[in-house]
Motif scaffolding. Structure first.
Motif, PDB file in Angstrom:
ATOM      1  N   PRO A 125     -19.645-139.100  86.841  1.00  0.00           N
ATOM      2  CA  PRO A 125     -20.493-139.080  85.643  1.00  0.00           C
ATOM      3  C   PRO A 125     -19.662-139.124  84.370  1.00  0.00           C
ATOM      4  O   PRO A 125     -18.569-138.571  84.311  1.00  0.00           O
ATOM      5  N   VAL A 126     -20.159-139.813  83.368  1.00  0.00           N
ATOM      6  CA  VAL A 126     -19.463-139.903  82.084  1.00  0.00           C
ATOM      7  C   VAL A 126     -20.399-139.332  81.035  1.00  0.00           C
ATOM      8  O   VAL A 126     -21.558-139.730  80.978  1.00  0.00           O
ATOM      9  N   PRO A 127     -20.030-138.447  80.163  1.00  0.00           N
ATOM     10  CA  PRO A 127     -18.706-137.855  80.133  1.00  0.00           C
ATOM     11  C   PRO A 127     -18.478-136.918  81.317  1.00  0.00           C
ATOM     12  O   PRO A 127     -19.421-136.401  81.895  1.00  0.00           O
ATOM     13  N   ARG A 128     -17.222-136.756  81.643  1.00  0.00           N
ATOM     14  CA  ARG A 128     -16.879-135.915  82.791  1.00  0.00           C
ATOM     15  C   ARG A 128     -17.045-134.446  82.408  1.00  0.00           C
ATOM     16  O   ARG A 128     -16.469-133.976  81.453  1.00  0.00           O
ATOM     17  N   HIS A 129     -17.868-133.741  83.146  1.00  0.00           N
ATOM     18  CA  HIS A 129     -18.138-132.340  82.881  1.00  0.00           C
ATOM     19  C   HIS A 129     -17.253-131.469  83.760  1.00  0.00           C
ATOM     20  O   HIS A 129     -17.035-131.781  84.924  1.00  0.00           O
ATOM     21  N   PRO A 130     -16.748-130.348  83.225  1.00  0.00           N
ATOM     22  CA  PRO A 130     -15.914-129.461  84.023  1.00  0.00           C
ATOM     23  C   PRO A 130     -16.731-128.658  85.030  1.00  0.00           C
ATOM     24  O   PRO A 130     -17.921-128.419  84.845  1.00  0.00           O
ATOM     25  N   GLY A 131     -16.065-128.262  86.094  1.00  0.00           N
ATOM     26  CA  GLY A 131     -16.656-127.408  87.105  1.00  0.00           C
ATOM     27  C   GLY A 131     -15.686-126.302  87.475  1.00  0.00           C
ATOM     28  O   GLY A 131     -14.496-126.381  87.181  1.00  0.00           O
ATOM     29  N   LEU A 132     -16.178-125.281  88.138  1.00  0.00           N
ATOM     30  CA  LEU A 132     -15.380-124.130  88.530  1.00  0.00           C
ATOM     31  C   LEU A 132     -15.254-124.094  90.044  1.00  0.00           C
ATOM     32  O   LEU A 132     -16.272-124.126  90.750  1.00  0.00           O
ATOM     33  N   VAL A 133     -14.023-124.038  90.557  1.00  0.00           N
ATOM     34  CA  VAL A 133     -13.806-123.947  92.003  1.00  0.00           C
ATOM     35  C   VAL A 133     -14.261-122.565  92.460  1.00  0.00           C
ATOM     36  O   VAL A 133     -13.772-121.549  91.965  1.00  0.00           O
ATOM     37  N   ILE A 134     -15.228-122.527  93.393  1.00  0.00           N
ATOM     38  CA  ILE A 134     -15.752-121.244  93.858  1.00  0.00           C
ATOM     39  C   ILE A 134     -15.376-120.941  95.307  1.00  0.00           C
ATOM     40  O   ILE A 134     -15.529-119.816  95.754  1.00  0.00           O
ATOM     41  N   GLU A 135     -14.876-121.951  96.023  1.00  0.00           N
ATOM     42  CA  GLU A 135     -14.498-121.737  97.416  1.00  0.00           C
ATOM     43  C   GLU A 135     -13.589-122.880  97.860  1.00  0.00           C
ATOM     44  O   GLU A 135     -13.760-124.014  97.434  1.00  0.00           O
ATOM     45  N   VAL A 136     -12.620-122.557  98.700  1.00  0.00           N
ATOM     46  CA  VAL A 136     -11.726-123.563  99.270  1.00  0.00           C
ATOM     47  C   VAL A 136     -11.810-123.431 100.777  1.00  0.00           C
ATOM     48  O   VAL A 136     -11.747-122.327 101.308  1.00  0.00           O
ATOM     49  N   GLY A 137     -11.983-124.542 101.470  1.00  0.00           N
ATOM     50  CA  GLY A 137     -12.120-124.500 102.925  1.00  0.00           C
ATOM     51  C   GLY A 137     -12.197-125.894 103.503  1.00  0.00           C
ATOM     52  O   GLY A 137     -11.711-126.850 102.911  1.00  0.00           O
ATOM     53  N   VAL A 138     -12.830-126.017 104.654  1.00  0.00           N
ATOM     54  CA  VAL A 138     -13.006-127.304 105.315  1.00  0.00           C
ATOM     55  C   VAL A 138     -14.506-127.540 105.458  1.00  0.00           C
ATOM     56  O   VAL A 138     -15.211-126.730 106.037  1.00  0.00           O
ATOM     57  N   TYR A 139     -14.967-128.662 104.910  1.00  0.00           N
ATOM     58  CA  TYR A 139     -16.389-128.971 104.910  1.00  0.00           C
ATOM     59  C   TYR A 139     -16.622-130.356 105.503  1.00  0.00           C
ATOM     60  O   TYR A 139     -15.696-131.148 105.652  1.00  0.00           O
ATOM     61  N   VAL A 140     -17.857-130.670 105.787  1.00  0.00           N
ATOM     62  CA  VAL A 140     -18.236-131.964 106.345  1.00  0.00           C
ATOM     63  C   VAL A 140     -17.821-133.081 105.390  1.00  0.00           C
ATOM     64  O   VAL A 140     -17.883-132.930 104.181  1.00  0.00           O
ATOM     65  N   GLY A 141     -17.401-134.214 105.933  1.00  0.00           N
ATOM     66  CA  GLY A 141     -17.040-135.358 105.110  1.00  0.00           C
ATOM     67  C   GLY A 141     -15.648-135.275 104.525  1.00  0.00           C
ATOM     68  O   GLY A 141     -15.384-135.867 103.482  1.00  0.00           O
ATOM     69  N   ARG A 142     -14.785-134.515 105.159  1.00  0.00           N
ATOM     70  CA  ARG A 142     -13.394-134.346 104.703  1.00  0.00           C
ATOM     71  C   ARG A 142     -13.305-133.766 103.299  1.00  0.00           C
ATOM     72  O   ARG A 142     -12.387-134.069 102.542  1.00  0.00           O
ATOM     73  N   LYS A 143     -14.265-132.966 102.955  1.00  0.00           N
ATOM     74  CA  LYS A 143     -14.253-132.306 101.653  1.00  0.00           C
ATOM     75  C   LYS A 143     -13.641-130.922 101.826  1.00  0.00           C
ATOM     76  O   LYS A 143     -13.800-130.290 102.859  1.00  0.00           O
ATOM     77  N   ASP A 144     -12.928-130.458 100.810  1.00  0.00           N
ATOM     78  CA  ASP A 144     -12.189-129.213 100.981  1.00  0.00           C
ATOM     79  C   ASP A 144     -12.330-128.218  99.831  1.00  0.00           C
ATOM     80  O   ASP A 144     -11.676-127.197  99.804  1.00  0.00           O
ATOM     81  N   VAL A 145     -13.210-128.507  98.889  1.00  0.00           N
ATOM     82  CA  VAL A 145     -13.392-127.616  97.744  1.00  0.00           C
ATOM     83  C   VAL A 145     -14.882-127.529  97.420  1.00  0.00           C
ATOM     84  O   VAL A 145     -15.577-128.545  97.386  1.00  0.00           O
ATOM     85  N   LYS A 146     -15.366-126.321  97.167  1.00  0.00           N
ATOM     86  CA  LYS A 146     -16.744-126.140  96.703  1.00  0.00           C
ATOM     87  C   LYS A 146     -16.670-125.836  95.205  1.00  0.00           C
ATOM     88  O   LYS A 146     -15.948-124.932  94.787  1.00  0.00           O
ATOM     89  N   VAL A 147     -17.405-126.627  94.410  1.00  0.00           N
ATOM     90  CA  VAL A 147     -17.325-126.523  92.955  1.00  0.00           C
ATOM     91  C   VAL A 147     -18.696-126.197  92.386  1.00  0.00           C
ATOM     92  O   VAL A 147     -19.708-126.770  92.790  1.00  0.00           O
ATOM     93  N   LEU A 148     -18.716-125.274  91.434  1.00  0.00           N
ATOM     94  CA  LEU A 148     -19.931-124.955  90.687  1.00  0.00           C
ATOM     95  C   LEU A 148     -19.927-125.820  89.435  1.00  0.00           C
ATOM     96  O   LEU A 148     -19.038-125.720  88.591  1.00  0.00           O
ATOM     97  N   TRP A 149     -20.913-126.720  89.345  1.00  0.00           N
ATOM     98  CA  TRP A 149     -21.037-127.643  88.223  1.00  0.00           C
ATOM     99  C   TRP A 149     -22.158-127.179  87.304  1.00  0.00           C
ATOM    100  O   TRP A 149     -23.096-126.532  87.743  1.00  0.00           O
TER     101      TRP A 149
END
Length: 64
Positions: free
Chosen positions: A17-41
């Protein structure tokens, strides 16, 4: 990337998305789809979390 870091999508993500909005990392782990960070946007006053790939994110401000 650690819990508490402030992040945005890096400039190489054409779909981000433009403009790029910041998010806060709330969890680090292993998730479906090779994703590894949970972010609160936050966008237009609404808050939501989503799992993301850390390689697609850029750290703006590291937590201590």
């Amino acid at each position: 990337m650690k819990v508490g870091d402030l992040v945005i999508f890096n400039e190489h993500q054409e779909w981000a998305p433009v403009p790029r909005h910041p998010g806060l990392v709330i969890e680090v782990g292993v998730y479906v789809g090779r994703k590894d960070v949970k972010v609160l946007w936050s966008y237009k006053g609404k808050k939501y979390w989503n799992t993301e790939r850390s390689r697609e994110l850029e750290v703006l401000n590291e937590s201590r």
